[in-house]
Design a protein around this motif. Structure first.
Motif, PDB file in Angstrom:
ATOM      1  N   TYR A 276       0.839  -1.206   0.000  1.00 21.48           N
ATOM      2  CA  TYR A 276       0.000   0.000   0.000  1.00 21.48           C
ATOM      3  C   TYR A 276       0.876   1.260   0.000  1.00 21.48           C
ATOM      4  CZ  TYR A 276      -4.055  -2.940   1.176  1.00 21.48           C
ATOM      5  OH  TYR A 276      -5.054  -3.868   1.188  1.00 21.48           O
ATOM      6  N   PHE A 277       1.940   1.238   0.780  1.00 23.08           N
ATOM      7  CA  PHE A 277       2.861   2.371   0.815  1.00 23.08           C
ATOM      8  C   PHE A 277       3.498   2.593  -0.560  1.00 23.08           C
ATOM      9  CE2 PHE A 277       7.412   3.490   1.233  1.00 23.08           C
ATOM     10  CZ  PHE A 277       7.271   4.826   1.593  1.00 23.08           C
ATOM     11  N   LEU A 278       3.973   1.521  -1.183  1.00 25.37           N
ATOM     12  CA  LEU A 278       4.584   1.650  -2.517  1.00 25.37           C
ATOM     13  C   LEU A 278       3.580   2.188  -3.529  1.00 25.37           C
ATOM     14  CD1 LEU A 278       6.792  -1.562  -2.660  1.00 25.37           C
ATOM     15  CD2 LEU A 278       7.554   0.806  -2.342  1.00 25.37           C
ATOM     16  N   HIS A 279       2.333   1.777  -3.392  1.00 25.49           N
ATOM     17  CA  HIS A 279       1.292   2.308  -4.282  1.00 25.49           C
ATOM     18  C   HIS A 279       1.217   3.829  -4.161  1.00 25.49           C
ATOM     19  CE1 HIS A 279      -2.476   2.825  -6.388  1.00 25.49           C
ATOM     20  NE2 HIS A 279      -2.893   3.521  -5.350  1.00 25.49           N
ATOM     21  N   LEU A 280       1.149   4.336  -2.929  1.00 16.96           N
ATOM     22  CA  LEU A 280       1.100   5.789  -2.745  1.00 16.96           C
ATOM     23  C   LEU A 280       2.356   6.459  -3.283  1.00 16.96           C
ATOM     24  CD1 LEU A 280      -0.408   6.315   0.821  1.00 16.96           C
ATOM     25  CD2 LEU A 280      -1.411   6.970  -1.360  1.00 16.96           C
ATOM     26  N   LEU A 281       3.492   5.845  -3.024  1.00 15.61           N
ATOM     27  CA  LEU A 281       4.768   6.427  -3.443  1.00 15.61           C
ATOM     28  C   LEU A 281       4.851   6.586  -4.960  1.00 15.61           C
ATOM     29  CD1 LEU A 281       7.565   7.402  -2.468  1.00 15.61           C
ATOM     30  CD2 LEU A 281       8.346   5.040  -2.708  1.00 15.61           C
ATOM     31  N   VAL A 282       4.411   5.572  -5.707  1.00 14.69           N
ATOM     32  CA  VAL A 282       4.595   5.616  -7.162  1.00 14.69           C
ATOM     33  C   VAL A 282       3.397   6.168  -7.924  1.00 14.69           C
ATOM     34  CG1 VAL A 282       6.265   3.730  -7.118  1.00 14.69           C
ATOM     35  CG2 VAL A 282       3.876   3.224  -7.606  1.00 14.69           C
ATOM     36  N   THR A 283       2.236   6.330  -7.272  1.00 11.40           N
ATOM     37  CA  THR A 283       1.066   6.788  -8.026  1.00 11.40           C
ATOM     38  C   THR A 283       0.561   8.159  -7.590  1.00 11.40           C
ATOM     39  OG1 THR A 283      -0.534   5.722  -6.545  1.00 11.40           O
ATOM     40  CG2 THR A 283       0.287   4.422  -8.430  1.00 11.40           C
ATOM     41  N   SER A 284       1.229   8.786  -6.627  1.00  9.71           N
ATOM     42  CA  SER A 284       0.798  10.109  -6.190  1.00  9.71           C
ATOM     43  C   SER A 284       2.004  11.036  -6.092  1.00  9.71           C
ATOM     44  CB  SER A 284       0.075  10.024  -4.841  1.00  9.71           C
ATOM     45  OG  SER A 284       0.954   9.573  -3.833  1.00  9.71           O
ATOM     46  N   ASP A 285       1.728  12.322  -6.195  1.00  7.07           N
ATOM     47  CA  ASP A 285       2.775  13.341  -6.153  1.00  7.07           C
ATOM     48  C   ASP A 285       2.664  14.138  -4.857  1.00  7.07           C
ATOM     49  OD1 ASP A 285       3.578  12.825  -8.886  1.00  7.07           O
ATOM     50  OD2 ASP A 285       1.705  13.804  -9.467  1.00  7.07           O
ATOM     51  N   PRO A 286       3.799  14.573  -4.303  1.00  4.53           N
ATOM     52  CA  PRO A 286       3.737  15.377  -3.075  1.00  4.53           C
ATOM     53  C   PRO A 286       2.898  16.654  -3.269  1.00  4.53           C
ATOM     54  CG  PRO A 286       5.997  14.746  -3.539  1.00  4.53           C
ATOM     55  CD  PRO A 286       5.172  14.324  -4.725  1.00  4.53           C
ATOM     56  N   ARG A 287       3.088  17.330  -4.403  1.00  9.86           N
ATOM     57  CA  ARG A 287       2.328  18.541  -4.743  1.00  9.86           C
ATOM     58  C   ARG A 287       1.889  18.419  -6.198  1.00  9.86           C
ATOM     59  NH1 ARG A 287       2.168  23.086  -1.896  1.00  9.86           N
ATOM     60  NH2 ARG A 287       2.299  24.407  -3.723  1.00  9.86           N
ATOM     61  N   PRO A 288       0.761  17.744  -6.424  1.00 13.14           N
ATOM     62  CA  PRO A 288       0.315  17.534  -7.800  1.00 13.14           C
ATOM     63  C   PRO A 288       0.146  18.845  -8.555  1.00 13.14           C
ATOM     64  CG  PRO A 288      -1.079  16.359  -6.239  1.00 13.14           C
ATOM     65  CD  PRO A 288      -0.168  17.234  -5.449  1.00 13.14           C
ATOM     66  N   LYS A 289       0.736  18.907  -9.724  1.00 10.24           N
ATOM     67  CA  LYS A 289       0.674  20.099 -10.581  1.00 10.24           C
ATOM     68  C   LYS A 289       1.129  21.352  -9.844  1.00 10.24           C
ATOM     69  CE  LYS A 289      -3.149  17.922 -12.901  1.00 10.24           C
ATOM     70  NZ  LYS A 289      -4.580  17.765 -12.883  1.00 10.24           N
ATOM     71  N   GLY A 290       2.039  21.161  -8.854  1.00 14.68           N
ATOM     72  CA  GLY A 290       2.595  22.280  -8.113  1.00 14.68           C
ATOM     73  C   GLY A 290       1.633  22.922  -7.127  1.00 14.68           C
ATOM     74  N   LYS A 291       0.506  22.279  -6.851  1.00 13.96           N
ATOM     75  CA  LYS A 291      -0.497  22.871  -5.962  1.00 13.96           C
ATOM     76  C   LYS A 291      -0.673  22.016  -4.710  1.00 13.96           C
ATOM     77  CE  LYS A 291      -3.014  24.967  -9.737  1.00 13.96           C
ATOM     78  NZ  LYS A 291      -4.266  25.070 -10.459  1.00 13.96           N
ATOM     79  N   ALA A 292      -1.052  22.668  -3.629  1.00 20.07           N
ATOM     80  CA  ALA A 292      -1.309  21.963  -2.380  1.00 20.07           C
ATOM     81  C   ALA A 292      -2.483  21.007  -2.552  1.00 20.07           C
ATOM     82  CB  ALA A 292      -1.601  22.964  -1.270  1.00 20.07           C
ATOM     83  N   ASP A 293      -2.410  19.883  -1.894  1.00 21.06           N
ATOM     84  CA  ASP A 293      -3.474  18.884  -1.951  1.00 21.06           C
ATOM     85  C   ASP A 293      -3.534  18.207  -0.581  1.00 21.06           C
ATOM     86  OD1 ASP A 293      -5.493  17.241  -2.917  1.00 21.06           O
ATOM     87  OD2 ASP A 293      -4.280  16.281  -4.448  1.00 21.06           O
ATOM     88  N   ILE A 294      -4.426  17.264  -0.440  1.00 17.02           N
ATOM     89  CA  ILE A 294      -4.481  16.460   0.769  1.00 17.02           C
ATOM     90  C   ILE A 294      -3.114  15.806   0.941  1.00 17.02           C
ATOM     91  CG2 ILE A 294      -5.526  14.403   1.796  1.00 17.02           C
ATOM     92  CD1 ILE A 294      -8.063  15.120   0.094  1.00 17.02           C
ATOM     93  N   ASP A 295      -2.572  15.879   2.142  1.00 19.06           N
ATOM     94  CA  ASP A 295      -1.282  15.230   2.395  1.00 19.06           C
ATOM     95  C   ASP A 295      -1.428  13.723   2.222  1.00 19.06           C
ATOM     96  OD1 ASP A 295      -0.079  17.640   2.907  1.00 19.06           O
ATOM     97  OD2 ASP A 295      -0.048  17.397   5.082  1.00 19.06           O
ATOM     98  N   ARG A 296      -0.328  13.075   1.860  1.00 18.58           N
ATOM     99  CA  ARG A 296      -0.356  11.623   1.670  1.00 18.58           C
ATOM    100  C   ARG A 296      -0.125  10.915   2.992  1.00 18.58           C
ATOM    101  NH1 ARG A 296       3.888  10.604  -3.008  1.00 18.58           N
ATOM    102  NH2 ARG A 296       5.122  11.923  -1.632  1.00 18.58           N
ATOM    103  N   GLY A 297      -0.800   9.781   3.148  1.00 18.57           N
ATOM    104  CA  GLY A 297      -0.622   9.020   4.366  1.00 18.57           C
ATOM    105  C   GLY A 297      -1.076   7.589   4.220  1.00 18.57           C
TER     106      GLY A 297
END
Length: 177
Positions: free
Chosen positions: A111-132
């Motif tokens: 599950y962690f690897l899924h988040l790591l490879v399929t989500s961005d810290p700041r998608p499109k340079g904009k703030a979003d829900i933090d990953r967890g």
């Protein structure tokens, strides 16, 4: 309380509001987030994010994605409408061990690897829900070495990597939800 009842309790809390999220602590957080509000912020279910339950994790038709995540169905996924990305995965446990119990190929690591490879810290340079990635369970589950060994191994060995990539790992204790 059954695992299903705990999942429903968690979903109800997530459907509520920012005021409620401030009172849901994240225990043993690997990052600065100490409550669900710290991850979700002042967002609103339905407007800013959707809750998905028991949905298979995939990333297109990528062979690697199918091998790592195919068939895995986390109990709860918070999906951002802003970025169209999974942002938070919550696995609910009552009295069961992780599926895929291997220390370095566990359900939690996948599950962690899924988040790591399929989500961005700041998608499109904009703030979003933090990953967890969080586990919701009774305190007794976290205290039971036989039930939670795989979780504690994962946090110990992959917590520093999660912190580096700004993915919060933590525990949601059932009594606090």
């Amino acid at each position: 309380m059954s695992e299903f009842a705990l999942q429903e309790k968690t979903l109800a809390a997530l459907r509520s509001n920012a005021g409620r999220w401030r009172s849901i602590p994240i225990t043993k957080s690997t990052c600065e987030a100490r409550t669900m509000f710290d991850l979700l912020g002042d967002r609103e279910h339905g407007r800013d994010f959707d809750l998905q339950t028991e949905k298979s994790l995939v990333k297109g038709s990528s062979v690697l994605s199918v091998e790592l995540f195919g068939g895995l169905k986390p109990d709860i996924v918070i999906w951002s409408k802003r970025s169209s990305q999974n942002r938070i995965v919550i696995e609910v446990k009552q009295a069961t061990k992780a599926t895929h119990k291997e220390d370095d190929a566990s359900q939690f690591l996948r599950y962690f690897l899924h988040l790591l490879v399929t989500s961005d810290p700041r998608p499109k340079g904009k703030a979003d829900i933090d990953r967890g990635f969080l586990v919701a369970a009774p305190t007794a589950w976290f205290e039971s070495q036989s039930l939670s060994h795989t979780w504690h191994h994962f946090v110990k060995h992959y917590g520093p990597l999660a912190e580096t990539f700004h993915i919060t790992l933590g525990e949601l204790h059932a009594d606090n939800i």
